[in-house]
Design an enzyme around this catalytic site. Structure first.
Site, short mmCIF file in Angstrom:
data_model
loop_
_atom_site.label_atom_id
_atom_site.label_comp_id
_atom_site.label_asym_id
_atom_site.label_seq_id
_atom_site.Cartn_x
_atom_site.Cartn_y
_atom_site.Cartn_z
CB CYS A 1 51.64 -2.06 13.61
SG CYS A 1 51.81 -1.08 15.11
CG ASN A 2 47.33 -5.45 17.02
OD1 ASN A 2 46.19 -5.90 16.93
ND2 ASN A 2 48.40 -6.21 16.82
CB THR A 3 50.10 0.66 18.01
OG1 THR A 3 50.40 -0.32 19.00
CG2 THR A 3 50.11 2.03 18.61
CD GLU B 1 61.57 -3.72 18.21
OE1 GLU B 1 62.67 -3.56 17.67
OE2 GLU B 1 60.53 -3.99 17.56
CG ASP C 1 55.36 -3.71 13.90
OD1 ASP C 1 54.39 -3.12 14.38
OD2 ASP C 1 56.16 -4.36 14.60
CB SER C 2 56.34 0.30 15.84
OG SER C 2 56.35 -0.89 16.60
CB CYS D 1 50.95 -6.18 20.58
SG CYS D 1 52.60 -5.53 20.19
CB THR D 2 52.33 -7.72 15.12
OG1 THR D 2 52.94 -6.42 15.17
CG2 THR D 2 50.99 -7.65 14.44
CG HIS D 3 56.60 -6.22 18.96
ND1 HIS D 3 56.01 -5.31 18.13
CD2 HIS D 3 57.94 -5.91 18.97
CE1 HIS D 3 56.93 -4.48 17.66
NE2 HIS D 3 58.10 -4.82 18.15
CE1 TYR E 1 56.70 4.05 15.19
CE2 TYR E 1 54.69 3.48 14.02
CZ TYR E 1 56.00 3.90 14.00
OH TYR E 1 56.60 4.18 12.79
N GLY E 2 53.59 2.27 20.83
CA GLY E 2 52.40 2.00 21.65
C GLY E 2 52.18 2.90 22.84
N1 DGL Z 1 53.68 -4.44 16.90
C1 DGL Z 1 53.01 -3.26 17.35
C2 DGL Z 1 51.55 -3.51 17.63
O1 DGL Z 1 51.03 -4.47 17.12
C3 DGL Z 1 53.86 -2.57 18.25
C4 DGL Z 1 53.81 -1.77 19.20
C5 DGL Z 1 54.71 -0.68 19.66
O2 DGL Z 1 55.52 -0.21 18.89
O3 DGL Z 1 54.52 -0.32 20.81
O4 DGL Z 1 50.88 -2.77 18.30
#
Ligand code: DGL
Length: 270
Positions: free
Chosen positions: A73-75, A154, A10-11, A187-189, A42-43
């Site tokens: 990570c969805n992004t 984060e 993930d990011s 988003c996995t966060h 990353y998003g």
């Molecule tokens: N957990 C990421 C997702 O699912 C993170 C996003 C990010 O880094 O902005 O999209």
């Protein structure tokens, strides 16, 4: 049977929420996790930059001899799934969006009003809309980017009034104006703020991409006869920046002490 580890990435620390579900479902599997904490989020970055980071992580995981790559990570799933599959044709690569979209399409009816919350990149990609409507045309979908959630998570600003206010800032009008009754955490966060969401919108049905990807991993391992035959070896958690918050969050999410966890720093630029 295949005793090699599964590589998750993930990011940042969001991917840990997918690991928890996978560990419960498949306790005999060994996991190597990479969180790009030095370069998160990353998003809001360009697809080109996300692709460059993703390929570095993919190469690193492949060097660790993983049997499968899980894009937790969805992004990245929205932008680079095809790139990873092309780069590593011999390794199954699983993204989070298809499994989550399938669950939403199966669970929801035309009466539901479904809100997809995610990063800017995921929302712009329309990846959820495409996948869900492919499986269940006629569902009513609404999406909303919530770019401040990831940096706050984060930083560990979760069980806190600032997070509640941020949730209300992004979602109160969105939920009310569109009459949303189901929220997809795209988003996995976001599972890390699911308690806040449940408290603020108690009637809301919540579908989590982190949970659904664990089921997809099980299905893929079964299909390819790749389950680990025995428990053995340690899970390893790599991060490109070992911040105090990352370490604290691993302990909280996995419910373990630091001494029980193999946490390592890895700079992919070197
Ligand atoms: N957990 C990421 C997702 O699912 C993170 C996003 C990010 O880094 O902005 O999209």
């Amino acid at each position: 049977m295949d005793n090699r580890p599964i590589g998750f990435f993930d990011s940042g620390l969001g991917g840990l929420t997918s690991i928890v579900h996978t560990m419960k479902l498949l306790p005999e599997e060994r996991i190597i996790f990479f969180g790009d904490t030095a370069r998160t989020p990353y998003g809001s970055k360009s697809p080109e930059t996300i692709r460059q980071f993703t390929m570095q992580i993919g190469d690193f995981l492949v060097k660790q001899n993983v049997k499968m790559i899980v894009i937790a990570c969805n992004t990245v799933s929205a932008t680079c799934l095809a790139d990873l599959r092309k780069a590593y044709p011999d390794i199954p690569v699983i993204g989070v969006i298809s499994p989550t979209a399938k669950v939403a399409a199966d669970l929801c009816s035309e009466e539901d009003r479904i809100g997809i919350i995610a990063t800017k990149v995921t929302v712009r990609s329309n990846a959820y809309e495409k996948k869900i409507l492919e499986k269940h045309p006629g569902l009513k979908l609404f999406s909303k980017a919530c770019p401040a959630f990831v940096p706050l998570i984060e930083e560990g600003i979760i069980d806190n009034e600032i997070m509640d206010l941020t949730i209300k800032y992004y979602l109160d009008d969105f939920v009310c104006e569109n009459n949303i009754n189901t929220l997809i955490l795209g988003c996995t966060h976001y599972p890390l703020i699911s308690e806040n969401l449940k408290r603020i919108y108690p009637e809301m049905r919540i579908i989590s991409s982190s949970k659904e990807v664990a089921t997809a991993v099980e299905i893929e391992l079964r299909k390819r006869d790749m389950f680990a035959g025995r428990t053995g070896g340690e899970n390893v958690f790599y991060a490109s920046d070992l911040s105090e918050n990352f370490v604290n969050m691993i302990k909280t999410v996995l419910g373990k002490e630091e001494t029980e966890l193999n946490i390592k720093f890895k700079n992919l630029d070197i």
